[in-house]
Design an enzyme around this catalytic site. Sequence first.
Site, PDB file in Angstrom:
ATOM      1  N   CYS A  79       0.867  -1.184   0.000  1.00 11.54           N
ATOM      2  CA  CYS A  79       0.000   0.000   0.000  1.00 11.54           C
ATOM      3  C   CYS A  79       0.902   1.231   0.000  1.00 11.54           C
ATOM      4  CB  CYS A  79      -0.980  -0.028   1.173  1.00 11.54           C
ATOM      5  SG  CYS A  79      -0.209  -0.061   2.801  1.00 11.54           S
TER       6      CYS A  79
ATOM      7  N   ASN B 227       2.282   1.376   4.375  1.00 15.01           N
ATOM      8  CA  ASN B 227       2.585   0.090   5.037  1.00 15.01           C
ATOM      9  C   ASN B 227       2.262   0.129   6.535  1.00 15.01           C
ATOM     10  OD1 ASN B 227       5.457  -2.091   5.617  1.00 15.01           O
ATOM     11  ND2 ASN B 227       3.385  -2.680   5.105  1.00 15.01           N
TER      12      ASN B 227
ATOM     13  N   CYS C 299      -1.464   0.592   7.344  1.00 17.81           N
ATOM     14  CA  CYS C 299      -2.908   0.320   7.450  1.00 17.81           C
ATOM     15  C   CYS C 299      -3.302  -0.915   6.636  1.00 17.81           C
ATOM     16  CB  CYS C 299      -3.729   1.530   6.995  1.00 17.81           C
ATOM     17  SG  CYS C 299      -3.462   3.020   8.003  1.00 17.81           S
ATOM     18  N   ARG C 300      -3.392  -0.771   5.323  1.00 16.44           N
ATOM     19  CA  ARG C 300      -3.971  -1.831   4.495  1.00 16.44           C
ATOM     20  C   ARG C 300      -3.049  -3.038   4.319  1.00 16.44           C
ATOM     21  NH1 ARG C 300      -5.078   2.140  -0.362  1.00 16.44           N
ATOM     22  NH2 ARG C 300      -3.241   3.066   0.653  1.00 16.44           N
ATOM     23  N   SER C 301      -1.802  -2.803   3.910  1.00 16.75           N
ATOM     24  CA  SER C 301      -0.951  -3.967   3.608  1.00 16.75           C
ATOM     25  C   SER C 301      -0.557  -4.771   4.844  1.00 16.75           C
ATOM     26  CB  SER C 301       0.258  -3.585   2.745  1.00 16.75           C
ATOM     27  OG  SER C 301       1.115  -2.688   3.389  1.00 16.75           O
TER      28      SER C 301
ATOM     29  N   ASP D  84      -7.884   3.899   0.725  1.00 15.14           N
ATOM     30  CA  ASP D  84      -7.026   4.350   1.820  1.00 15.14           C
ATOM     31  C   ASP D  84      -7.895   4.739   3.020  1.00 15.14           C
ATOM     32  OD1 ASP D  84      -5.287   5.649   3.492  1.00 15.14           O
ATOM     33  OD2 ASP D  84      -4.445   6.956   1.950  1.00 15.14           O
TER      34      ASP D  84
HETATM   35  P1  4NP Z   1      -1.811   2.693   4.079  1.00 19.97           P
HETATM   36  O1  4NP Z   1      -2.492   4.004   4.682  1.00 19.97           O
HETATM   37  O2  4NP Z   1      -1.243   3.083   2.742  1.00 19.97           O
HETATM   38  O3  4NP Z   1      -2.946   1.746   3.989  1.00 19.97           O
HETATM   39  O4  4NP Z   1      -0.739   2.267   5.077  1.00 19.97           O
HETATM   40  C1  4NP Z   1      -1.822   5.230   4.759  1.00 19.97           C
HETATM   41  C2  4NP Z   1      -0.994   5.479   5.824  1.00 19.97           C
HETATM   42  C3  4NP Z   1      -0.368   6.703   5.920  1.00 19.97           C
HETATM   43  C4  4NP Z   1      -0.582   7.662   4.966  1.00 19.97           C
HETATM   44  C5  4NP Z   1      -1.400   7.393   3.883  1.00 19.97           C
HETATM   45  C6  4NP Z   1      -2.034   6.175   3.784  1.00 19.97           C
HETATM   46  N1  4NP Z   1       0.031   8.935   5.080  1.00 19.97           N
HETATM   47  O5  4NP Z   1      -0.254   9.797   4.225  1.00 19.97           O
HETATM   48  O6  4NP Z   1       0.829   9.143   5.991  1.00 19.97           O
END
Ligand code: 4NP
Length: 156
Positions: free
Chosen positions: A8, A11, A13-15, A122
């Site tokens: 993602c 790294n 939240c989703r992955s 996201d």
């Molecule tokens: P992820 O979520 O891609 O699912 O881990 C996010 C975590 C942090 C951010 C964006 C998406 N950020 O902008 O910091």
Amino acid sequence: MPSVLFVCLGNICRSPLAEGILRREAAVRGIPLEVDSAGTGDYHIGSLPDPRACAEGTARGCAMTMRARQVRPSDFERFDLVVAMDAQNRRNLVRMAGPNAAKIRLLREFDPTAPRDAEVPDPYYGGPAEFTDVAEMIERAVEGMLRELGKGFPTH
Ligand code: 4NP
């Protein structure tokens, strides 16, 4: 041993949730599988998953103690499948992958009930409900992924 890398943006939240859910299923079913996750971005390197992802994952029986890392070029050689959460992640991965771009898939391609090109959105700026939605999407896709794994992991 077959290997899967979930990707993602951050790294956190989703992955990591996808990693935890596939690890849980592989353990429960006794399937040898190497599972990891990484982010296209570098903002959260070294961090534990977001507390909301940890809450969702641990409630589902997943270990959520992984640390965030960024995707590296060698990942495209090391893993059989590189599974992107959304189209933007996939574009960035394709740009990095060179001749191994055929290993890249969108996660929800593995969910036969998901629309074509469906993404895992996201959840970072959302609330607990967004994290629950994301976890449910991942559960369905992982189920489908394990069915494909049984057939030998075709990349397309
Ligand atoms: P992820 O979520 O891609 O699912 O881990 C996010 C975590 C942090 C951010 C964006 C998406 N950020 O902008 O910091």
